[in-house]
Design a protein around this motif. Structure first.
Motif, PDB file in Angstrom:
ATOM      1  N   CYS A   1     -10.186   7.089   2.471  1.00  0.00           N
ATOM      2  CA  CYS A   1     -10.302   6.652   2.292  1.00  0.00           C
ATOM      3  C   CYS A   1     -11.345   6.830   0.894  1.00  0.00           C
ATOM      4  CB  CYS A   1     -11.097   5.392   2.801  1.00  0.00           C
ATOM      5  SG  CYS A   1     -10.611   4.743   4.260  1.00  0.00           S
TER       6      CYS A   1
ATOM      7  N   ALA B   1       2.882   6.680  -7.090  1.00  0.00           N
ATOM      8  CA  ALA B   1       0.760   7.684  -7.085  1.00  0.00           C
ATOM      9  C   ALA B   1       1.013   9.169  -7.159  1.00  0.00           C
ATOM     10  CB  ALA B   1      -0.349   7.310  -6.286  1.00  0.00           C
ATOM     11  N   GLN B   2       2.598   9.176  -6.417  1.00  0.00           N
ATOM     12  CA  GLN B   2       2.322  10.812  -5.998  1.00  0.00           C
ATOM     13  C   GLN B   2       2.791  10.997  -7.212  1.00  0.00           C
ATOM     14  OE1 GLN B   2       1.509  12.198  -3.746  1.00  0.00           O
ATOM     15  NE2 GLN B   2       1.286  11.157  -2.479  1.00  0.00           N
TER      16      GLN B   2
ATOM     17  N   ALA C   1       0.463  -1.085  -0.138  1.00  0.00           N
ATOM     18  CA  ALA C   1       0.140   0.398  -0.305  1.00  0.00           C
ATOM     19  C   ALA C   1       0.931   1.349  -0.001  1.00  0.00           C
ATOM     20  CB  ALA C   1      -0.630  -0.306   1.355  1.00  0.00           C
ATOM     21  N   LEU C   2       1.996   1.580   0.602  1.00  0.00           N
ATOM     22  CA  LEU C   2       2.894   2.407   0.967  1.00  0.00           C
ATOM     23  C   LEU C   2       3.898   2.432  -0.615  1.00  0.00           C
ATOM     24  CD1 LEU C   2       4.154   4.902   2.054  1.00  0.00           C
ATOM     25  CD2 LEU C   2       5.830   3.096   3.111  1.00  0.00           C
TER      26      LEU C   2
ATOM     27  N   ARG D   1       0.743   7.120   5.279  1.00  0.00           N
ATOM     28  CA  ARG D   1      -0.318   5.866   4.657  1.00  0.00           C
ATOM     29  C   ARG D   1      -1.977   6.140   4.953  1.00  0.00           C
ATOM     30  NH1 ARG D   1      -2.263   0.791   4.236  1.00  0.00           N
ATOM     31  NH2 ARG D   1      -0.213   0.677   5.284  1.00  0.00           N
TER      32      ARG D   1
ATOM     33  N   LEU E   1       4.006  12.383   2.044  1.00  0.00           N
ATOM     34  CA  LEU E   1       4.199  11.072   1.454  1.00  0.00           C
ATOM     35  C   LEU E   1       5.134  12.469  -0.199  1.00  0.00           C
ATOM     36  CD1 LEU E   1       1.079   9.066   2.102  1.00  0.00           C
ATOM     37  CD2 LEU E   1       3.964   8.216   1.879  1.00  0.00           C
ATOM     38  N   GLU E   2       4.258  13.264  -0.277  1.00  0.00           N
ATOM     39  CA  GLU E   2       5.297  14.122  -1.315  1.00  0.00           C
ATOM     40  C   GLU E   2       6.435  14.234  -1.136  1.00  0.00           C
ATOM     41  OE1 GLU E   2       0.750  16.020  -2.584  1.00  0.00           O
ATOM     42  OE2 GLU E   2       2.036  17.622  -1.265  1.00  0.00           O
TER      43      GLU E   2
ATOM     44  N   ARG F   1       2.131   1.788  -3.527  1.00  0.00           N
ATOM     45  CA  ARG F   1       1.299   2.187  -4.231  1.00  0.00           C
ATOM     46  C   ARG F   1       1.097   3.929  -3.986  1.00  0.00           C
ATOM     47  NH1 ARG F   1      -1.377  -2.747  -3.194  1.00  0.00           N
ATOM     48  NH2 ARG F   1      -2.375  -1.895  -1.602  1.00  0.00           N
ATOM     49  N   GLN F   2       1.370   3.868  -2.623  1.00  0.00           N
ATOM     50  CA  GLN F   2       1.593   5.819  -2.276  1.00  0.00           C
ATOM     51  C   GLN F   2       1.923   6.605  -2.905  1.00  0.00           C
ATOM     52  OE1 GLN F   2      -1.807   7.284  -1.919  1.00  0.00           O
ATOM     53  NE2 GLN F   2      -2.450   5.928  -0.963  1.00  0.00           N
TER      54      GLN F   2
ATOM     55  N   LEU G   1      -4.539   8.697   5.394  1.00  0.00           N
ATOM     56  CA  LEU G   1      -5.144   9.159   4.121  1.00  0.00           C
ATOM     57  C   LEU G   1      -6.304   9.212   4.048  1.00  0.00           C
ATOM     58  CD1 LEU G   1      -2.316   8.833   1.742  1.00  0.00           C
ATOM     59  CD2 LEU G   1      -2.988  10.518   2.327  1.00  0.00           C
TER      60      LEU G   1
END
Length: 264
Positions: free
Chosen positions: A263, A50-51, A43-44, A258, A198-199, A46-47, A261
């Motif tokens: 949902c 995705a950024q 999941a991390l 993460r 995350l950014e 992916r995050q 965030l």
């Protein structure tokens, strides 16, 4: 003045060209998870991906490739998977790290060695850049007595044909483009103080990735032996400055960011 959205920052740094996903993931693991016990949840990953505009299906294909190549492995973590570097992947990441994160030139000194032209190829195991079958530039003085060796100090001016063999035109252009992107990136970041955890992590990995693609194409030699238009030192200093500005966050903090965030 309105802050630029993070996708605009990514686009400026990448030139609207999404990195090769498998290569970007190598940078993710190399920057965030070199420790033997480091694990990154799917999941991390992916995050973070995705950024910068990487789709989940592309990430899955890249993870499969890296597992097949022996770079990473995975283990179940509850209902999902966690990924980690293999011993091989960790060793290669560790070997590259001094060049990627180093704040100085790869070497301070170098030598030009001319070997016996009657024995071409006899010393090809010597490290460095072979300018011809018998002419070597190296950061390590050849130990053999069967060569003429002279130092290449900071005042040495090599001819263009030699510097072009040391660093090819493609790599020189890559460094010039990256230096230009870094120069334009700073004002964008100065006007975007509210980046998320995350950014800033995705930005950090993009910086590492961009510089890794360039520096690992070059030999370990002093800066003054590169072509006159070489912007490697500018890139190295710019990346070091920004990595200090956005230090690496612990994986536990990233996993917490993460899960925090919303949902949907």
């Amino acid at each position: 003045m309105q802050s630029p959205p993070f996708p605009a920052i990514v686009q400026h740094l990448t030139g609207d060209r999404t990195p090769r996903v498998w290569s970007f993931l190598i940078s993710v693991f190399g920057d965030l998870a070199q420790a033997p016990d480091a694990r990154i949840s799917a999941a991390l990953l992916r995050q973070i991906s995705a950024q910068i505009g990487i789709r989940p299906e592309a990430m899955r294909v890249a993870l499969h490739r890296l597992r097949k190549d022996g770079w990473i492995d995975s283990a179940r973590a509850g209902r999902t998977s966690a990924y980690f570097l293999t011993d091989r992947g960790r060793a290669q990441s560790a070997a590259a790290s001094p060049r990627i994160y180093g704040t100085g030139p790869g070497a301070e000194t170098a030598w030009l060695a001319a070997f016996n032209p009657g024995q071409p190829g006899a010393h090809q195991d010597e490290a460095g850049v072979w300018l011809s079958a018998t002419l070597l530039v190296s950061a390590t003085r050849p130990a053999t007595a069967d060569a003429f060796v002279t130092p290449l100090g900071p005042g040495t001016a090599l001819p263009d044909w030699m510097t072009a063999r040391i660093c090819d035109a493609t790599t020189v252009q890559m460094a010039a483009d990256f230096a230009r992107a870094l120069a334009g990136l700073r004002p964008l970041l100065d006007s975007a103080p509210g980046l998320t955890t995350l950014e800033t992590t995705a930005l950090r990995v993009l910086l590492v990735h961009g510089w890794r693609r360039i520096v690992l194409r070059t030999p370990i030699l002093p800066d003054h032996l590169f072509p006159a238009t070489w912007q490697g030192p500018v890139c190295r200093d710019g990346v070091a400055d920004l990595l200090a500005r956005y230090p690496k966050r612990p994986l536990a903090e990233l996993e917490a960011a993460r899960t925090a965030l919303p949902c949907g």
